[in-house]
Design a protein around this motif. Structure first.
Motif, mmCIF file in Angstrom:
data_model
loop_
_atom_site.group_PDB
_atom_site.id
_atom_site.type_symbol
_atom_site.label_atom_id
_atom_site.label_comp_id
_atom_site.label_asym_id
_atom_site.label_seq_id
_atom_site.Cartn_x
_atom_site.Cartn_y
_atom_site.Cartn_z
ATOM 1 N N ASP A 20 -7.401 63.456 -13.077
ATOM 2 C CA ASP A 20 -7.220 62.751 -11.822
ATOM 3 C C ASP A 20 -6.198 61.637 -11.948
ATOM 4 O OD1 ASP A 20 -9.425 64.181 -10.634
ATOM 5 O OD2 ASP A 20 -10.761 62.857 -11.729
ATOM 6 N N TRP A 21 -5.643 61.305 -10.816
ATOM 7 C CA TRP A 21 -4.876 60.078 -10.688
ATOM 8 C C TRP A 21 -5.118 59.558 -9.293
ATOM 9 C CZ3 TRP A 21 -0.503 63.660 -12.307
ATOM 10 C CH2 TRP A 21 -0.167 64.541 -11.286
ATOM 11 N N VAL A 22 -4.855 58.286 -9.059
ATOM 12 C CA VAL A 22 -5.075 57.696 -7.753
ATOM 13 C C VAL A 22 -3.726 57.363 -7.131
ATOM 14 C CG1 VAL A 22 -6.140 55.818 -6.458
ATOM 15 C CG2 VAL A 22 -7.286 56.744 -8.497
ATOM 16 N N LEU A 23 -3.435 57.999 -6.014
ATOM 17 C CA LEU A 23 -2.162 57.762 -5.341
ATOM 18 C C LEU A 23 -2.198 56.457 -4.562
ATOM 19 C CD1 LEU A 23 -0.994 61.141 -3.766
ATOM 20 C CD2 LEU A 23 -0.177 60.012 -5.821
ATOM 21 N N PRO A 24 -1.180 55.634 -4.695
ATOM 22 C CA PRO A 24 -1.083 54.441 -3.848
ATOM 23 C C PRO A 24 -0.906 54.845 -2.385
ATOM 24 C CG PRO A 24 0.349 54.250 -5.775
ATOM 25 C CD PRO A 24 -0.121 55.666 -5.724
ATOM 26 N N ASP A 25 -1.308 53.975 -1.491
ATOM 27 C CA ASP A 25 -1.136 54.243 -0.064
ATOM 28 C C ASP A 25 0.336 54.482 0.248
ATOM 29 O OD1 ASP A 25 -3.817 53.957 0.547
ATOM 30 O OD2 ASP A 25 -3.645 51.800 0.880
ATOM 31 N N ASP A 45 14.560 48.189 -4.422
ATOM 32 C CA ASP A 45 13.525 49.202 -4.281
ATOM 33 C C ASP A 45 12.517 49.101 -5.420
ATOM 34 O OD1 ASP A 45 14.793 50.132 -2.016
ATOM 35 O OD2 ASP A 45 15.851 51.748 -3.058
ATOM 36 N N ALA A 46 13.014 48.801 -6.622
ATOM 37 C CA ALA A 46 12.111 48.616 -7.761
ATOM 38 C C ALA A 46 11.170 47.442 -7.523
ATOM 39 C CB ALA A 46 12.915 48.405 -9.047
ATOM 40 N N ASP A 47 11.690 46.365 -6.947
ATOM 41 C CA ASP A 47 10.847 45.216 -6.607
ATOM 42 C C ASP A 47 9.715 45.641 -5.672
ATOM 43 O OD1 ASP A 47 12.449 43.492 -8.085
ATOM 44 O OD2 ASP A 47 13.613 42.825 -6.348
ATOM 45 N N ALA A 48 10.070 46.485 -4.698
ATOM 46 C CA ALA A 48 9.123 46.843 -3.649
ATOM 47 C C ALA A 48 8.001 47.755 -4.133
ATOM 48 C CB ALA A 48 9.864 47.505 -2.485
ATOM 49 N N ILE A 49 8.297 48.659 -5.064
ATOM 50 C CA ILE A 49 7.273 49.640 -5.451
ATOM 51 C C ILE A 49 6.704 49.414 -6.851
ATOM 52 C CG2 ILE A 49 8.529 51.320 -4.024
ATOM 53 C CD1 ILE A 49 8.978 52.894 -6.704
ATOM 54 N N GLU A 50 7.175 48.395 -7.557
ATOM 55 C CA GLU A 50 6.774 48.219 -8.958
ATOM 56 C C GLU A 50 5.260 48.094 -9.129
ATOM 57 O OE1 GLU A 50 7.869 45.567 -12.923
ATOM 58 O OE2 GLU A 50 8.652 44.961 -10.966
ATOM 59 N N ALA A 51 4.601 47.282 -8.333
ATOM 60 C CA ALA A 51 3.156 47.082 -8.495
ATOM 61 C C ALA A 51 2.401 48.388 -8.288
ATOM 62 C CB ALA A 51 2.659 46.014 -7.533
ATOM 63 N N ALA A 52 2.757 49.137 -7.243
ATOM 64 C CA ALA A 52 2.096 50.412 -6.977
ATOM 65 C C ALA A 52 2.399 51.421 -8.078
ATOM 66 C CB ALA A 52 2.548 50.955 -5.622
ATOM 67 N N PHE A 53 3.625 51.421 -8.571
ATOM 68 C CA PHE A 53 4.018 52.318 -9.661
ATOM 69 C C PHE A 53 3.154 52.070 -10.901
ATOM 70 C CE2 PHE A 53 6.337 53.340 -13.473
ATOM 71 C CZ PHE A 53 6.993 54.518 -13.204
ATOM 72 N N MET A 54 3.025 50.815 -11.284
ATOM 73 C CA MET A 54 2.255 50.479 -12.481
ATOM 74 C C MET A 54 0.777 50.831 -12.301
ATOM 75 S SD MET A 54 4.610 49.570 -14.439
ATOM 76 C CE MET A 54 6.279 48.855 -14.480
ATOM 77 N N ALA A 55 0.242 50.602 -11.113
ATOM 78 C CA ALA A 55 -1.156 50.949 -10.856
ATOM 79 C C ALA A 55 -1.365 52.458 -10.944
ATOM 80 C CB ALA A 55 -1.567 50.437 -9.476
ATOM 81 N N PHE A 56 -0.413 53.224 -10.421
ATOM 82 C CA PHE A 56 -0.516 54.684 -10.494
ATOM 83 C C PHE A 56 -0.505 55.148 -11.948
ATOM 84 C CE2 PHE A 56 1.719 58.742 -10.970
ATOM 85 C CZ PHE A 56 0.817 59.577 -10.329
ATOM 86 N N ALA A 57 0.417 54.626 -12.745
ATOM 87 C CA ALA A 57 0.502 55.023 -14.144
ATOM 88 C C ALA A 57 -0.801 54.746 -14.885
ATOM 89 C CB ALA A 57 1.667 54.310 -14.829
ATOM 90 N N ARG A 58 -1.403 53.600 -14.629
ATOM 91 C CA ARG A 58 -2.657 53.244 -15.274
ATOM 92 C C ARG A 58 -3.824 54.122 -14.816
ATOM 93 N NH1 ARG A 58 -3.372 48.147 -17.637
ATOM 94 N NH2 ARG A 58 -1.458 46.910 -17.846
ATOM 95 N N SER A 59 -3.687 54.751 -13.649
ATOM 96 C CA SER A 59 -4.784 55.548 -13.101
ATOM 97 C C SER A 59 -4.839 56.968 -13.654
ATOM 98 C CB SER A 59 -4.669 55.616 -11.576
ATOM 99 O OG SER A 59 -3.699 56.588 -11.162
ATOM 100 N N ILE A 60 -3.814 57.407 -14.361
ATOM 101 C CA ILE A 60 -3.789 58.783 -14.850
ATOM 102 C C ILE A 60 -4.970 59.023 -15.790
ATOM 103 C CG2 ILE A 60 -2.517 60.447 -16.273
ATOM 104 C CD1 ILE A 60 0.052 59.260 -15.202
ATOM 105 N N GLY A 61 -5.804 59.973 -15.438
ATOM 106 C CA GLY A 61 -6.969 60.318 -16.248
ATOM 107 C C GLY A 61 -8.162 59.399 -16.084
ATOM 108 N N ALA A 62 -8.018 58.330 -15.304
ATOM 109 C CA ALA A 62 -9.088 57.342 -15.203
ATOM 110 C C ALA A 62 -10.323 57.893 -14.498
ATOM 111 C CB ALA A 62 -8.596 56.089 -14.463
ATOM 112 N N GLN A 63 -10.139 58.881 -13.626
ATOM 113 C CA GLN A 63 -11.257 59.425 -12.879
ATOM 114 C C GLN A 63 -11.826 60.693 -13.505
ATOM 115 O OE1 GLN A 63 -12.197 57.635 -10.112
ATOM 116 N NE2 GLN A 63 -10.540 56.249 -10.683
ATOM 117 N N SER A 64 -11.242 61.115 -14.645
ATOM 118 C CA SER A 64 -11.609 62.415 -15.205
ATOM 119 C C SER A 64 -12.891 62.405 -16.002
ATOM 120 C CB SER A 64 -10.479 62.925 -16.113
ATOM 121 O OG SER A 64 -10.337 62.073 -17.234
ATOM 122 N N GLY A 65 -13.357 61.190 -16.380
ATOM 123 C CA GLY A 65 -14.583 61.101 -17.155
ATOM 124 C C GLY A 65 -14.398 61.384 -18.638
ATOM 125 N N THR A 66 -13.100 61.460 -19.076
ATOM 126 C CA THR A 66 -12.881 61.704 -20.503
ATOM 127 C C THR A 66 -12.651 60.387 -21.221
ATOM 128 O OG1 THR A 66 -10.497 61.941 -20.117
ATOM 129 C CG2 THR A 66 -11.842 63.945 -20.078
#
Length: 207
Positions: A71-76, A186-207
């Motif tokens: 799983d990953w969590v997509l930003p809004d 553009d990097a300024d605008a999406i950086e926080a959401a980008f970093m949150a998405f990267a950290r979410s990879i596998g977070a919901q998988s239960g592994t």
């Protein structure tokens, strides 16, 4: 006799083709570069992107699955391009001040050469000089949880910046990369959401 000779050859060729598709074999160290943005008048899911009705991006703000196992969590506001792109696990379209930009997710076996090698490859693509291993380590924000470890950073070039993250999945011995090369604003605008998405990879998988 012809059937006995040619049928096994044909079957072998078909079998090889199917294996290449289902396993998504990718040469180690090869990574498609996400574009800085779409051209004027181009919209996600149309034109040169090769995505017609079947490739319309899906809305974000929810948990998405990769082949039903991770799983990953997509930003809004992030939209998934449902049509596949070469060398990518997923492509997302994100609204930014200058227009729509792409965020690419790729995946490779192992740890793909290490932190400094990856960072210096990305720096070279921005026209920057390579840096030493200790400098590369100092440039990243590391994160970790059971079974997963990752890093994220922003590389500042002259006219373009790269947001990048690598997330190592220990159980499968493979690394997920998230990357976007885009204008500084553009990097300024999406950086926080980008970093949150990267950290979410596998977070919901239960592994």
């Amino acid at each position: 006799m012809r059937r006995l000779i040619w049928f096994p050859v044909l079957a072998a060729l078909v079998g090889c083709g199917e294996q290449g598709v289902t396993e998504r074999t990718i040469p180690k160290g090869v990574e498609a570069s996400p574009r800085q943005g779409l051209g004027a008048g181009q919209e996600p899911g149309s034109g040169v992107d090769g995505s017609g009705e079947e490739g319309q991006p899906e809305a974000g703000g929810e948990v998405m699955r990769d082949t039903g196992t991770h799983d990953w969590v997509l930003p809004d506001g992030w939209r998934l391009l449902t049509e596949s792109r070469p060398m990518r696990v997923a492509t997302f379209f994100v609204e930014a001040p200058s227009g729509v930009v792409e965020v690419a997710v790729t995946r490779f076996d192992g740890q793909t050469g290490g932190l400094a090698a990856n960072i210096n490859r990305w720096r070279t693509q921005l026209g920057l000089e390579a840096i030493a291993t200790d400098e590369a380590e100092a440039s990243v924000d590391r994160f970790e949880r059971e079974g997963w470890s990752g890093y994220a950073l922003r590389i500042r070039g002259g006219s373009a910046h790269t947001l990048a993250a690598g997330v190592y999945e220990q159980a499968a011995d493979r690394t997920w990369f998230v990357r976007a090369t885009l204008a500084p604003g553009d990097a300024d605008a999406i950086e926080a959401a980008f970093m949150a998405f990267a950290r979410s990879i596998g977070a919901q998988s239960g592994t």
